[in-house]
Scaffold this motif. Sequence first.
Motif, PDB file in Angstrom:
ATOM      1  N   PHE A 136      -7.578   4.324  10.723  1.00 35.02           N
ATOM      2  CA  PHE A 136      -5.806   5.319   9.936  1.00 35.02           C
ATOM      3  C   PHE A 136      -5.925   6.529   9.934  1.00 35.02           C
ATOM      4  O   PHE A 136      -6.603   7.597   9.699  1.00 35.02           O
ATOM      5  N   THR A 137      -4.450   6.899  10.435  1.00 36.58           N
ATOM      6  CA  THR A 137      -4.878   8.293  10.116  1.00 36.58           C
ATOM      7  C   THR A 137      -3.313   9.206   9.038  1.00 36.58           C
ATOM      8  O   THR A 137      -1.910   8.633   9.645  1.00 36.58           O
ATOM      9  N   ILE A 138      -3.406   9.701   8.264  1.00 36.31           N
ATOM     10  CA  ILE A 138      -2.391  10.399   7.643  1.00 36.31           C
ATOM     11  C   ILE A 138      -1.840  11.990   8.171  1.00 36.31           C
ATOM     12  O   ILE A 138      -2.844  12.563   8.159  1.00 36.31           O
ATOM     13  N   SER A 139      -0.569  12.326   8.055  1.00 35.51           N
ATOM     14  CA  SER A 139       0.055  13.713   8.420  1.00 35.51           C
ATOM     15  C   SER A 139       0.923  13.387   7.316  1.00 35.51           C
ATOM     16  O   SER A 139       1.382  12.877   7.276  1.00 35.51           O
ATOM     17  N   ARG A 140       1.398  14.758   7.485  1.00 34.22           N
ATOM     18  CA  ARG A 140       2.326  14.794   6.715  1.00 34.22           C
ATOM     19  C   ARG A 140       3.162  15.928   7.766  1.00 34.22           C
ATOM     20  O   ARG A 140       2.994  17.345   8.374  1.00 34.22           O
ATOM     21  N   TYR A 156       3.613  10.415   7.381  1.00 30.55           N
ATOM     22  CA  TYR A 156       2.702   8.987   8.024  1.00 30.55           C
ATOM     23  C   TYR A 156       1.628   8.738   8.072  1.00 30.55           C
ATOM     24  O   TYR A 156       1.106   9.302   7.748  1.00 30.55           O
ATOM     25  N   LEU A 157       1.066   7.726   7.923  1.00 38.60           N
ATOM     26  CA  LEU A 157       0.197   7.076   8.234  1.00 38.60           C
ATOM     27  C   LEU A 157      -0.184   6.250   9.555  1.00 38.60           C
ATOM     28  O   LEU A 157       0.815   5.200   9.533  1.00 38.60           O
ATOM     29  N   GLN A 158      -0.685   7.017  10.040  1.00 38.92           N
ATOM     30  CA  GLN A 158      -0.744   6.154  11.353  1.00 38.92           C
ATOM     31  C   GLN A 158      -1.814   4.645  11.170  1.00 38.92           C
ATOM     32  O   GLN A 158      -3.289   5.717  10.918  1.00 38.92           O
ATOM     33  N   MET A 159      -1.639   3.332  11.693  1.00 37.83           N
ATOM     34  CA  MET A 159      -2.914   2.737  11.526  1.00 37.83           C
ATOM     35  C   MET A 159      -2.978   1.735  12.534  1.00 37.83           C
ATOM     36  O   MET A 159      -2.094   1.055  13.221  1.00 37.83           O
ATOM     37  N   ASN A 160      -4.307   2.416  13.354  1.00 36.02           N
ATOM     38  CA  ASN A 160      -4.629   1.993  14.612  1.00 36.02           C
ATOM     39  C   ASN A 160      -5.970   0.250  14.611  1.00 36.02           C
ATOM     40  O   ASN A 160      -6.076  -0.094  13.211  1.00 36.02           O
ATOM     41  N   SER A 161      -5.939  -0.692  15.519  1.00 38.34           N
ATOM     42  CA  SER A 161      -6.811  -1.074  15.377  1.00 38.34           C
ATOM     43  C   SER A 161      -7.148  -2.295  14.093  1.00 38.34           C
ATOM     44  O   SER A 161      -8.361  -2.568  13.182  1.00 38.34           O
ATOM     45  N   LEU A 162      -5.625  -2.545  13.755  1.00 37.48           N
ATOM     46  CA  LEU A 162      -6.085  -3.246  12.654  1.00 37.48           C
ATOM     47  C   LEU A 162      -6.051  -4.768  12.599  1.00 37.48           C
ATOM     48  O   LEU A 162      -6.335  -5.215  13.647  1.00 37.48           O
ATOM     49  N   LYS A 163      -7.279  -4.857  11.474  1.00 35.76           N
ATOM     50  CA  LYS A 163      -7.142  -6.057  11.090  1.00 35.76           C
ATOM     51  C   LYS A 163      -6.221  -7.164   9.945  1.00 35.76           C
ATOM     52  O   LYS A 163      -5.889  -6.483   9.196  1.00 35.76           O
ATOM     53  N   PRO A 164      -7.055  -8.223   9.916  1.00 35.51           N
ATOM     54  CA  PRO A 164      -6.338  -9.283   8.978  1.00 35.51           C
ATOM     55  C   PRO A 164      -6.406  -9.153   7.604  1.00 35.51           C
ATOM     56  O   PRO A 164      -5.330  -9.383   6.763  1.00 35.51           O
ATOM     57  N   GLU A 165      -7.386  -7.963   6.675  1.00 32.03           N
ATOM     58  CA  GLU A 165      -8.021  -7.767   6.065  1.00 32.03           C
ATOM     59  C   GLU A 165      -6.628  -6.313   5.582  1.00 32.03           C
ATOM     60  O   GLU A 165      -6.746  -5.780   4.445  1.00 32.03           O
TER      61      GLU A 165
END
Length: 129
Positions: free
Chosen positions: A67-71, A79-88
């Motif tokens: 995840f990467t947070i930026s403003r 923003y919260l960029q979320m990559n490689s998301l998992k079920p958890e």
Amino acid sequence: VQLQAFGGGLVQTGGSLRLSCAASGLIFDDYAIGWFRQAPGKEREFVAAISRDGRSTNYADAVKSRFTISRDNAKNTVYLQMNSLKPEDTAVYSCASRGPLFIGDTSTTFSKPYEYGLWGQGTLVTVSS
């Protein structure tokens, strides 16, 4: 004065989403922002935080490197960029804001829910396996 999180949805494992936290009614760059999440039956947990000036960030171990947070202070948005998301990662994600720790503080991040004073409504992220 309000924060609003949006951008959640349903995504498959390994997919990506970008959440946004839009602020209104406040001087946005006076505030540090944090993202938290709460899964069903679980406590709210810290995800990521960013300082007022955007130069300092902090991540929970569970999302670090994914995840990467930026403003963008000109757009009053974090923003919260979320990559490689998992079920958890499935949870309701909420953003929150707080003022500086001391006059002139622009670089502190905060990771505890009680450190934040204003919360927005969450957005649901569902990651299917």
